[in-house]
Write a protein that holds these residues in place. Structure first.
Motif: not given
Length: 113
Positions: A55, A81, A109, A113
């Protein structure tokens, strides 16, 4: 070394912010002329971004005079990703101009993930 182009790195609202200009100038002096020129002229063409398999968060600013939104979007398209987040009211120097928004963006964020 005087970094006049430091003004180009800042959002228009910050181009007369002497603290930010001074910080950019100090970073440039500490980095050194050779490294500054090398970084300033880096080409991002041909970088195998698709080899990144974890990610990835791409953070960009709509008002960045150095790196375009198109470049950020191309990175997101090329990296599996990848996610794109946009920081507003900032130029290229997001950590100086919008440090809290940058930190908030990253912190939000990470759990996703």
């Amino acid at each position: 070394m005087e970094l006049k182009q430091g003004y180009l790195q800042l959002h228009p609202l910050n181009t007369s912010n002497q603290d930010m200009i001074s910080a950019i100038q100090k970073m440039g002096c500490s980095l050194g002329f050779e490294a500054f020129i090398t970084q300033s002229s880096l080409s991002r063409q041909g970088i195998p971004s698709a080899t990144i398999c974890c990610p990835t968060l791409v953070i960009a600013s709509e008002d960045d005079a150095i790196r375009s939104m198109k470049e950020a979007e191309e990175l997101v398209e090329a990296i599996p990703y990848a996610s794109l987040r946009i920081i507003r009211d900032s130029g290229h120097m997001i950590p100086l101009e919008q440090p809290r928004e940058l930190a908030r963006t990253i912190v939000e964020w990470i759990p996703a993930t």
